[in-house]
Design a protein around this motif. Structure first.
Motif, PDB file in Angstrom:
ATOM      1  N   GLN A 272      90.816   3.025  40.646  1.00 40.92           N
ATOM      2  CA  GLN A 272      91.637   3.085  41.853  1.00 40.92           C
ATOM      3  C   GLN A 272      91.454   4.376  42.637  1.00 40.92           C
ATOM      4  OE1 GLN A 272      95.421   1.299  41.663  1.00 40.92           O
ATOM      5  NE2 GLN A 272      96.436   2.823  42.920  1.00 40.92           N
ATOM      6  N   ALA A 273      91.287   5.500  41.960  1.00 40.87           N
ATOM      7  CA  ALA A 273      91.292   6.788  42.666  1.00 40.87           C
ATOM      8  C   ALA A 273      90.248   7.755  42.137  1.00 40.87           C
ATOM      9  CB  ALA A 273      92.687   7.418  42.568  1.00 40.87           C
ATOM     10  N   GLY A 274      89.145   7.239  41.578  1.00 41.69           N
ATOM     11  CA  GLY A 274      88.142   8.102  40.994  1.00 41.69           C
ATOM     12  C   GLY A 274      87.452   9.025  41.974  1.00 41.69           C
ATOM     13  N   ASP A 275      87.430   8.642  43.261  1.00 39.11           N
ATOM     14  CA  ASP A 275      86.826   9.504  44.279  1.00 39.11           C
ATOM     15  C   ASP A 275      87.831  10.462  44.905  1.00 39.11           C
ATOM     16  OD1 ASP A 275      84.359   8.385  43.926  1.00 39.11           O
ATOM     17  OD2 ASP A 275      84.479   7.039  45.655  1.00 39.11           O
TER      18      ASP A 275
ATOM     19  N   LYS B 120      93.825  14.762  46.783  1.00 46.50           N
ATOM     20  CA  LYS B 120      92.784  15.320  47.641  1.00 46.50           C
ATOM     21  C   LYS B 120      91.666  15.854  46.754  1.00 46.50           C
ATOM     22  CE  LYS B 120      96.260  16.681  51.049  1.00 46.50           C
ATOM     23  NZ  LYS B 120      96.909  17.811  51.768  1.00 46.50           N
ATOM     24  N   PRO B 121      90.458  15.281  46.842  1.00 42.94           N
ATOM     25  CA  PRO B 121      89.368  15.742  45.972  1.00 42.94           C
ATOM     26  C   PRO B 121      89.011  17.186  46.280  1.00 42.94           C
ATOM     27  CG  PRO B 121      88.522  14.300  47.693  1.00 42.94           C
ATOM     28  CD  PRO B 121      90.022  14.233  47.784  1.00 42.94           C
ATOM     29  N   PRO B 122      88.592  17.943  45.254  1.00 43.82           N
ATOM     30  CA  PRO B 122      88.238  19.349  45.489  1.00 43.82           C
ATOM     31  C   PRO B 122      87.014  19.512  46.388  1.00 43.82           C
ATOM     32  CG  PRO B 122      87.623  18.674  43.271  1.00 43.82           C
ATOM     33  CD  PRO B 122      88.432  17.558  43.847  1.00 43.82           C
ATOM     34  N   ARG B 123      86.197  18.461  46.478  1.00 42.13           N
ATOM     35  CA  ARG B 123      85.007  18.471  47.339  1.00 42.13           C
ATOM     36  C   ARG B 123      84.559  17.028  47.504  1.00 42.13           C
ATOM     37  NH1 ARG B 123      84.731  20.786  42.904  1.00 42.13           N
ATOM     38  NH2 ARG B 123      84.896  22.805  43.916  1.00 42.13           N
ATOM     39  N   ALA B 124      83.667  16.799  48.435  1.00 42.04           N
ATOM     40  CA  ALA B 124      83.167  15.438  48.659  1.00 42.04           C
ATOM     41  C   ALA B 124      82.361  14.984  47.441  1.00 42.04           C
ATOM     42  CB  ALA B 124      82.309  15.392  49.915  1.00 42.04           C
TER      43      ALA B 124
END
Length: 336
Positions: free
Chosen positions: A74-77, A214-218
């Protein structure tokens, strides 16, 4: 004593199934949230599952890993996911949750501050109602009694913010066991209603905090599109397997593989049973460093878990992997 209406005995099982089907209807999830609008999180730590009844220790780990899998899907990215054997977050009953120094250090290596992590704490209780039913034939005569037992699981997923030691979201729900349900996984899941409930509650909890993740980076491109997982580095089964005969031990291993890889093709499970622990690559993008048939044995010297490979896409520096190729040759790779 409960008296049933006069019925023909062949119809009794159908009546009980219908009654139980009504009892097994899903109940709405209860959500309680005090989520601050300013909260932002880049990491999600899933705690070992807490059974409020007696279960083997490995059951808590494997069920939590299933919840990690639900989170990755669901939220791995959107966030870094850590499993129950990787990072510690502790809870004092009167003092919320707090992070040991080693957990803070690991988060810092990914560029995540302590206030940028959330802790998912899954737990459940089991409620059992027992009774007796008197069976009446078409002439109104008693033909015996039948013991009845209804098992219901009450599941919870708490989302804690260790930096403030507050529970910011809690999702709960219920699931009733249907004893007449077909067993489709050869007994791999001793409580499928509980597993389904906890996966659904985990997804609901992550939906509740989706605006704060919020991911730490793309993320970098994926290095594999389909994986299977042999969980031997996580599940401490050696003592349990040693106490069983060879056939029973092999059956338990196959059940644990099936639980870790639901709906997996039996041929893949047989390959997993013969191979080492780690991640088995079933499919990979064209031109990726990994190929179908590869075994990822370790990542940065640690056991290869689904979430460790997923984190490699969000890591600030490349990850060193040991990979066993289909030929049996073990090679070092730098991922992603």
């Amino acid at each position: 004593m409960i008296h049933t209406a006069p019925i023909h005995r062949p119809h009794l099982a159908l009546l009980l199934v219908a009654a139980l089907a009504l009892a097994c209807r899903s109940t709405p999830y209860q959500v309680r949230s005090t989520l601050p609008e300013t909260l932002g999180a880049s990491a999600v730590i899933v705690a070992p599952f807490e059974f409020r009844w007696e279960e083997p220790g490995w059951r808590a780990l494997e069920l939590s890993q299933r919840l990690v899998g639900a989170g990755l899907a669901q939220a791995g990215d959107a966030a870094l996911f850590f499993g129950p054997t990787e990072l510690r977050v502790q809870r004092r009953e009167d003092d919320g949750a707090w992070m040991p120094r080693d957990t803070v250090a690991v988060l810092a290596s990914y560029g995540v501050r302590p206030d940028g992590a959330l802790w998912l704490r899954p737990w459940a209780e089991k409620r059992v109602q027992s009774g007796e039913r008197e069976l009446i034939d078409t002439q109104g005569q008693s033909v015996g009694q039948s013991a009845t037992e209804v098992v219901m699981y009450v599941g919870h997923v708490e989302v804690l913010h260790p930096a403030t030691r507050e529970v910011v979201l809690e999702v709960s729900g219920e699931a009733t066991v249907n004893p007449y349900a077909d067993i489709l996984d050869e007994g791999a899941d001793p409580a499928p209603e509980l597993t389904g409930l906890m996966e659904a509650l985990t997804r609901e909890a992550l939906r509740g905090v989706s605006g704060q993740l919020k991911p730490p980076r793309a993320p970098a491109p994926a290095v594999a599109t389909s994986l299977a997982w042999a969980p031997w580095a996580v599940l401490d089964l050696e003592a349990t397997l040693a106490a069983r005969d060879a056939l029973d031990a092999q059956r338990l291993r196959m059940q644990r593989l099936r639980f870790a890889n639901p709906d997996m093709d039996p041929a893949v499970l047989e390959a997993l049973a013969r191979g080492p622990g780690g991640l088995y690559v079933r499919a990979a993008p064209e031109g990726a460093k990994l190929s179908a048939g590869d075994w990822v044995l370790t990542l940065d010297g640690q056991p290869a878990l689904p979430q460790t490979l997923a984190r490699a896409r969000l890591a600030p520096v490349p990850v060193e992997a040991r990979v066993q190729q289909p030929s049996g040759r073990i090679v070092p790779l730098v991922l992603p």
